[in-house]
Motif scaffolding. Structure first.
Motif, PDB file in Angstrom:
ATOM      1  N   VAL A 291       1.454  -1.150   0.138  1.00 20.85           N
ATOM      2  CA  VAL A 291       0.021   0.044  -0.453  1.00 20.85           C
ATOM      3  C   VAL A 291       1.171   1.279   0.216  1.00 20.85           C
ATOM      4  O   VAL A 291       0.619   2.050  -0.591  1.00 20.85           O
ATOM      5  CB  VAL A 291      -0.652   0.216   0.929  1.00 20.85           C
ATOM      6  CG1 VAL A 291      -1.784   1.150   1.322  1.00 20.85           C
ATOM      7  CG2 VAL A 291      -2.391  -0.967   0.897  1.00 20.85           C
ATOM      8  N   GLN A 319      -6.704   7.358   4.808  1.00 18.92           N
ATOM      9  CA  GLN A 319      -7.708   6.952   3.501  1.00 18.92           C
ATOM     10  C   GLN A 319      -6.870   7.318   2.608  1.00 18.92           C
ATOM     11  O   GLN A 319      -6.862   8.378   2.513  1.00 18.92           O
ATOM     12  CB  GLN A 319      -9.420   6.905   4.274  1.00 18.92           C
ATOM     13  CG  GLN A 319      -9.856   7.010   3.331  1.00 18.92           C
ATOM     14  CD  GLN A 319     -11.483   7.056   3.950  1.00 18.92           C
ATOM     15  OE1 GLN A 319     -11.608   6.451   5.174  1.00 18.92           O
ATOM     16  NE2 GLN A 319     -12.144   8.273   2.938  1.00 18.92           N
ATOM     17  N   SER A 322      -4.927   3.344  -3.142  1.00 20.61           N
ATOM     18  CA  SER A 322      -3.291   2.884  -3.950  1.00 20.61           C
ATOM     19  C   SER A 322      -3.278   1.816  -5.348  1.00 20.61           C
ATOM     20  O   SER A 322      -3.309   0.919  -5.035  1.00 20.61           O
ATOM     21  CB  SER A 322      -2.552   1.801  -2.182  1.00 20.61           C
ATOM     22  OG  SER A 322      -1.561   1.114  -2.808  1.00 20.61           O
ATOM     23  N   VAL A 325      -2.191  -1.417  -5.359  1.00 22.24           N
ATOM     24  CA  VAL A 325      -3.017  -3.008  -4.058  1.00 22.24           C
ATOM     25  C   VAL A 325      -4.577  -3.359  -5.197  1.00 22.24           C
ATOM     26  O   VAL A 325      -5.027  -4.229  -5.436  1.00 22.24           O
ATOM     27  CB  VAL A 325      -3.343  -2.590  -2.982  1.00 22.24           C
ATOM     28  CG1 VAL A 325      -4.468  -3.218  -2.485  1.00 22.24           C
ATOM     29  CG2 VAL A 325      -2.000  -2.099  -2.206  1.00 22.24           C
ATOM     30  N   ASP A 326      -5.434  -1.814  -5.292  1.00 23.77           N
ATOM     31  CA  ASP A 326      -6.382  -2.012  -6.198  1.00 23.77           C
ATOM     32  C   ASP A 326      -7.523  -0.485  -5.805  1.00 23.77           C
ATOM     33  O   ASP A 326      -6.873   0.367  -5.409  1.00 23.77           O
ATOM     34  CB  ASP A 326      -7.735  -2.204  -4.909  1.00 23.77           C
ATOM     35  CG  ASP A 326      -8.828  -2.554  -5.550  1.00 23.77           C
ATOM     36  OD1 ASP A 326      -9.152  -2.114  -6.541  1.00 23.77           O
ATOM     37  OD2 ASP A 326      -8.891  -3.111  -4.986  1.00 23.77           O
ATOM     38  N   ARG A 329     -10.715   0.550  -5.147  1.00 23.34           N
ATOM     39  CA  ARG A 329     -10.970   0.342  -3.909  1.00 23.34           C
ATOM     40  C   ARG A 329     -10.455   1.373  -2.900  1.00 23.34           C
ATOM     41  O   ARG A 329      -9.141   1.155  -2.661  1.00 23.34           O
ATOM     42  CB  ARG A 329     -11.130  -0.766  -3.381  1.00 23.34           C
ATOM     43  CG  ARG A 329     -12.090  -1.999  -4.187  1.00 23.34           C
ATOM     44  CD  ARG A 329     -12.794  -2.996  -3.729  1.00 23.34           C
ATOM     45  NE  ARG A 329     -12.724  -3.289  -2.022  1.00 23.34           N
ATOM     46  CZ  ARG A 329     -12.421  -4.323  -1.638  1.00 23.34           C
ATOM     47  NH1 ARG A 329     -12.487  -5.226  -2.166  1.00 23.34           N
ATOM     48  NH2 ARG A 329     -13.224  -4.155  -0.438  1.00 23.34           N
ATOM     49  N   VAL A 331      -8.373   2.949   1.039  1.00 21.19           N
ATOM     50  CA  VAL A 331      -7.841   1.638   1.870  1.00 21.19           C
ATOM     51  C   VAL A 331      -7.953   2.394   3.153  1.00 21.19           C
ATOM     52  O   VAL A 331      -7.863   3.680   3.069  1.00 21.19           O
ATOM     53  CB  VAL A 331      -6.562   0.683   1.629  1.00 21.19           C
ATOM     54  CG1 VAL A 331      -6.387   0.000   0.565  1.00 21.19           C
ATOM     55  CG2 VAL A 331      -6.097   2.263   1.040  1.00 21.19           C
ATOM     56  N   HIS A 332      -7.877   1.636   3.975  1.00 28.61           N
ATOM     57  CA  HIS A 332      -7.946   2.986   5.559  1.00 28.61           C
ATOM     58  C   HIS A 332      -7.395   1.591   5.856  1.00 28.61           C
ATOM     59  O   HIS A 332      -6.756   0.370   6.724  1.00 28.61           O
ATOM     60  CB  HIS A 332      -9.477   2.145   6.407  1.00 28.61           C
ATOM     61  CG  HIS A 332     -10.660   2.915   4.957  1.00 28.61           C
ATOM     62  ND1 HIS A 332     -11.405   4.245   5.214  1.00 28.61           N
ATOM     63  CD2 HIS A 332     -11.209   2.534   3.889  1.00 28.61           C
ATOM     64  CE1 HIS A 332     -11.952   4.310   4.623  1.00 28.61           C
ATOM     65  NE2 HIS A 332     -12.201   3.113   3.982  1.00 28.61           N
ATOM     66  N   PHE A 333      -6.000   2.098   6.984  1.00 27.98           N
ATOM     67  CA  PHE A 333      -5.134   1.967   8.198  1.00 27.98           C
ATOM     68  C   PHE A 333      -4.483   2.398   8.805  1.00 27.98           C
ATOM     69  O   PHE A 333      -4.662   4.021   8.470  1.00 27.98           O
ATOM     70  CB  PHE A 333      -4.320   1.044   7.271  1.00 27.98           C
ATOM     71  CG  PHE A 333      -2.712   1.875   5.904  1.00 27.98           C
ATOM     72  CD1 PHE A 333      -2.149   2.013   6.806  1.00 27.98           C
ATOM     73  CD2 PHE A 333      -3.553   1.629   5.165  1.00 27.98           C
ATOM     74  CE1 PHE A 333      -1.235   3.005   6.162  1.00 27.98           C
ATOM     75  CE2 PHE A 333      -3.142   3.154   4.203  1.00 27.98           C
ATOM     76  CZ  PHE A 333      -1.459   3.610   5.276  1.00 27.98           C
TER      77      PHE A 333
END
Length: 375
Positions: A291, A319, A322, A325-326, A329, A331-333
């Motif tokens: 990511v 948030q 990336s 990765v995708d 969609r 990403v949250h981390f």
């Protein structure tokens, strides 16, 4: 110490009558202060020897501290605090009065007019040059100033140089003890292409802890990451927020500082095999490293914690998108980074060196007394 003193003395009562005190004396006094850069003291005095009333007006116009004649150690006996002034020029005009009250109690008052130009020195490991200010202050019976005095500092070096800082300061008597309350307003500290701001800061020097809040305005994330020396990490974005600070006898502490990226966000790019700090924070998560190879974030929030020993923790919530990765969609981390800020600043100073704009006398005095590897 005062050397080569010369004084005149005479009776200031022209026509002594029965009701007059025949011991009203006055004159002039001149000395050289060898421990204040050979500044010449000029003074005039009047006193009533019979009833303990007097007045002393004095002028120290050219106090020039240096490596061998530091200012505070020259005034305060057995000075061993981590603060000193070793360059620039100070002038002092003052009036000292003493008398007895109607109840026979001793009274005294000391007022000073201070002018400071181009002062250089250090506080702990923070070096400064080009401090300018002036103030009218009362030191007896209590320490206070009548109004806010503006202070400007051309250069601070905390491990990274900070130019053109300024604030306003006022001293007022405290109900908690003999030391004053320090009022700081309009603090403006340029940092990371933005600014640290502080208003309505109150510090009572009689207390052990002092709480206040400073604001971060427009900090550049790229500049912040650069000073962190995290190999392989590049980031962009502009951060704002607030930082609650507690000053203690052991240093500063921050609990729950909050920074947030401005819209529309920015990007984070982390090259595989880069800084071990990111690798440890990921706890072996390969997906997180993927990511971070190319993250286009629209939301970034940072919680900041800092301890007196320099230990700093940053809790990041991100948030975004990336593409590795995708691309469709979000990403949250969360990501936690830990580092000792004091050791980082020491490393920066060893790597980059102290700014060559700092006064040479400050560099040499600080290096001799503290030992920093200053060049």
């Amino acid at each position: 110490s005062l050397d080569n003193c010369r004084a005149t003395i005479g009776n200031r009562v022209d026509d002594v009558s029965v009701d007059q005190d025949p011991l009203e004396l006055g004159g002039e006094l001149g000395c050289i202060s060898s421990n204040l850069g050979s500044s010449a003291l000029k003074a005039s005095y009047r006193l009533h020897a019979g009833n303990a009333v007097g007045r002393l007006e004095f002028d120290l116009p050219d106090i020039s501290p240096g490596e061998r004649t530091p200012l505070i150690a020259g005034v305060m006996r057995d000075w061993n605090e981590p603060f000193e002034i070793v360059s620039g020029q100070v002038s002092v005009e003052g009036v000292y009065r003493w008398w007895k009250s109607g109840a026979g109690q001793h009274r005294e008052r000391l007022r000073l007019e201070l002018a400071m130009q181009g002062l250089g020195g250090y506080y702990d490991s923070v070096l400064f040059s080009g401090l300018e200010s002036g103030a009218a202050a009362e030191f007896l019976p209590r320490i206070s100033t009548a109004e806010f005095a503006e202070v400007r500092i051309a250069l601070l070096d905390i491990g990274v140089p900070i130019k053109d800082s300024r604030f306003k300061i006022k001293l007022e008597p405290s109900a908690q003890g003999a030391l004053p309350r320090v009022l700081i307003d309009a603090l403006r500290l340029p940092l990371f292409d933005g600014e640290i701001q502080g208003d309505d800061i109150r510090i009572d020097l009689n207390a052990d802890e002092h709480d206040f809040v400073i604001l971060a305005d427009g900090l550049d994330l790229a500049s912040m990451v650069e000073t962190q020396q995290l190999d392989g990490l590049v980031a962009t974005g502009i951060l704002d927020g607030s930082i609650p600070v507690t000053l203690t006898p052991r240093g500063a502490r921050v609990s729950g500082g909050s920074l947030k990226a401005r819209e529309p966000g920015g990007k984070i790019q982390y090259a595989a095999g880069g800084s071990e700090v990111i690798g440890r924070a990921s706890q072996g998560s390969e997906i997180l490293l993927r990511v971070l190879e190319d993250l286009r974030y629209d939301s970034l929030e940072v919680k900041l914690y800092y301890q007196e020993d320099g230990a700093m923790e940053m809790q990041l919530a991100l948030q975004g998108i990336s593409p590795h990765v995708d691309a469709s969609r979000p990403v949250h981390f969360n990501l936690n980074l830990q580092q000792n800020l004091l050791k980082l600043l020491e490393q920066l100073r060893l790597t980059v060196g102290i700014s060559d704009k700092i006064d040479r006398s400050v560099l040499e005095y600080f290096s001799d007394r503290v030992g920093t590897g200053a060049r």
